[in-house]
Structure formats: structure tokens, C-alpha cells
Design an enzyme around this catalytic site. Structure first.
Site, PDB file in Angstrom:
ATOM      1  N   ASP A 103      60.581 102.630  91.803  1.00  0.00           N
ATOM      2  CA  ASP A 103      59.858 101.459  92.147  1.00  0.00           C
ATOM      3  C   ASP A 103      58.560 101.064  91.106  1.00  0.00           C
ATOM      4  OD1 ASP A 103      61.254 101.199  94.618  1.00  0.00           O
ATOM      5  OD2 ASP A 103      59.796 102.014  95.887  1.00  0.00           O
ATOM      6  N   LYS A 104      57.985 100.162  91.008  1.00  0.00           N
ATOM      7  CA  LYS A 104      56.900  99.848  90.282  1.00  0.00           C
ATOM      8  C   LYS A 104      56.010 100.814  89.955  1.00  0.00           C
ATOM      9  CE  LYS A 104      53.843  95.982  88.349  1.00  0.00           C
ATOM     10  NZ  LYS A 104      53.369  94.600  88.474  1.00  0.00           N
TER      11      LYS A 104
END
Length: 238
Positions: A103-104
Site C-alpha cells: 500500500d502507499k
């Protein structure tokens, strides 16, 4: 392999630009000047130079990155900075891609390669490649949570995860520290597993994937090539 293709792949420009290099007589193979773009070269045996500098051609590249927060695990994006943007041009020219996604806002181990066969082996659900994460979690992690994770967690969409190993490093009244090993890669899986037991992940870092562990000397945003030993571990994994 043709010399123009080798030089283009390494990053010396387009085929047209490479032809200009050859015409300028700055490319040698085994000490002999080469001007014909169609000249065939064995990159494993022949010694090549450009402007007197030795060049090495490799078909595949294998990288370990300590992914920082704020970048996405993609090869390109119109709005967001990607992990490929963190690579030096000499590595980016091999067009590697991330093996799976983080995920970011998740940090830690991310493998990048242009070896599609190996990437498929690592990502195939049938292979059950273990991935271990460190997390800070809001809430108290209990032995009951540990048992629930070992049995499989029912996610918000009804999917029941495969058994996961939850190791409680520190259980606090406000916040806990854990390590979690899963063998799947569902969307936001770690965060959703904790949400299912009423907890919230506030920091997540991947520590390992299969036999490869994150190099502790890599700061966030840094990367290095895998060693021959690490590549062998990945390829020979049963």
C-alpha cells in the site's frame, strides 16, 4: 544478440542513436572496433566497451527495495510517484516491475524484477509464499486474537483467510506491536484482518517475502541488487 539491441537495452539510446555511436567508432567487441549494427555478440562471453568503458549486459535484474511511504507500487502513474521513479536510470532501463504490491503508506521489503517467470512463482496463490510484517496496532492484542488469526479471519467481504501466524511483541492498553506472517496477498489484507477483530493498523512494514529478508542497511527509499545467493534461494524455493 545484435550489438544495437544490447546497447539500446542497456540505455545507450534508441536504435537510431546507437547506430550513431557505432558510426563514430566508439564501440569495441573483444578489442575490435564494431561499426555494423547487425553484428552479433554473445553478452556472456564477449567483452564490450563504449568510449573505452567496459559494459555488462544482463537479461534479468533483481532488486530489493526498502519502500518508503508515499510512493505506490506501480510502474507508472500520471499523478502519484512510483517505486520505479526511485530507481537509477542504469537499473530502470531494464524495465523492472514490483513483485506484488505494498500500500502507499506501507513501507519495507519490495522486490522488483523483469523476470516474469520468477514473479509469477512468487505471486501464485498455489505457492503459498509467506510474507512477514511488523505492525503497530491501536488496541490490545490478545491470545484470543492470536488463536483467531491461526484459524483464519473472516474479512468484510465474507472471505475467510488462510491460517496466519500472529506473534505478539508487545501488548499494551493503547497500542500493541506484532509480527504477522500470511501466505496470501488479498487487497489491504493485513489491515482488514485487524479491522475484523476490532483493531486498527497505524504502521505497517514488510520484513520478508519467502526466503528473502529486508536488508537492515537499506534506508527507506534505498535499494540494491539481490546477491547471487538470494536469487538462488528464490529460484530454488519449493
Amino acid at each position: 544478440m545484435r550489438i544495437d539491441k544490447i546497447l539500446a537495452n542497456i540505455g545507450y539510446g534508441s536504435r537510431k542513436e546507437v547506430k550513431k555511436l557505432l558510426k563514430n567508432r566508439v564501440v569495441t567487441v573483444n578489442g575490435e572496433t564494431v561499426t555494423d549494427a547487425k553484428t552479433h555478440v554473445d553478452p556472456k562471453k564477449d567483452k564490450m566497451t563504449v568510449y573505452g568503458e567496459k559494459i555488462e549486459y544482463k537479461e534479468y535484474i533483481y532488486l530489493m527495495m526498502n519502500k518508503p511511504a508515499g510512493v505506490i507500487s506501480a510502474t507508472e502513474d500520471d499523478r502519484e510517484k512510483t517505486v520505479i521513479d526511485l530507481l537509477e536510470m542504469e537499473d530502470a532501463v531494464y524495465e523492472p516491475f514490483p513483485v506484488g504490491r505494498l500500500d502507499k503508506d506501507t513501507v519495507g521489503l519490495l522486490l522488483l524484477t523483469n523476470d516474469g517467470g520468477l514473479a509469477h512463482q512468487l505471486l501464485s496463490p498455489k505457492k503459498h509464499v509467506p510474507k512477514t510484517y511488523y505492525a503497530l496496532v491501536d488496541g490490545t492484542i490478545t491470545e484470543e486474537d492470536k488463536k483467531a488469526f491461526a484459524a483464519g479471519i473472516k474479512l468484510d467481504d465474507g472471505y475467510v483467510t488462510k491460517p496466519a501466524q500472529l506473534n505478539i511483541l508487545r501488548s499494551g492498553e493503547i497500542r500493541s506491536e506484532i509480527e504477522l506472517t500470511i501466505t496470501e496477498g488479498k487487497f489491504h489484507q493485513v489491515k482488514r484482518m485487524f479491522e475484523a477483530v476490532g483493531k486498527k493498523v497505524v504502521y505497517l512494514k514488510r520484513l520478508s517475502m519467502g526466503p528473502i529478508k529486508l536488508d537492515g542497511d537499506l534506508a527507506e527509499g534505498e535499494y540494491r541488487e539481490l546477491t547471487d545467493e538470494e536469487i538462488d534461494l528464490l529460484k530454488n524455493r519449493q
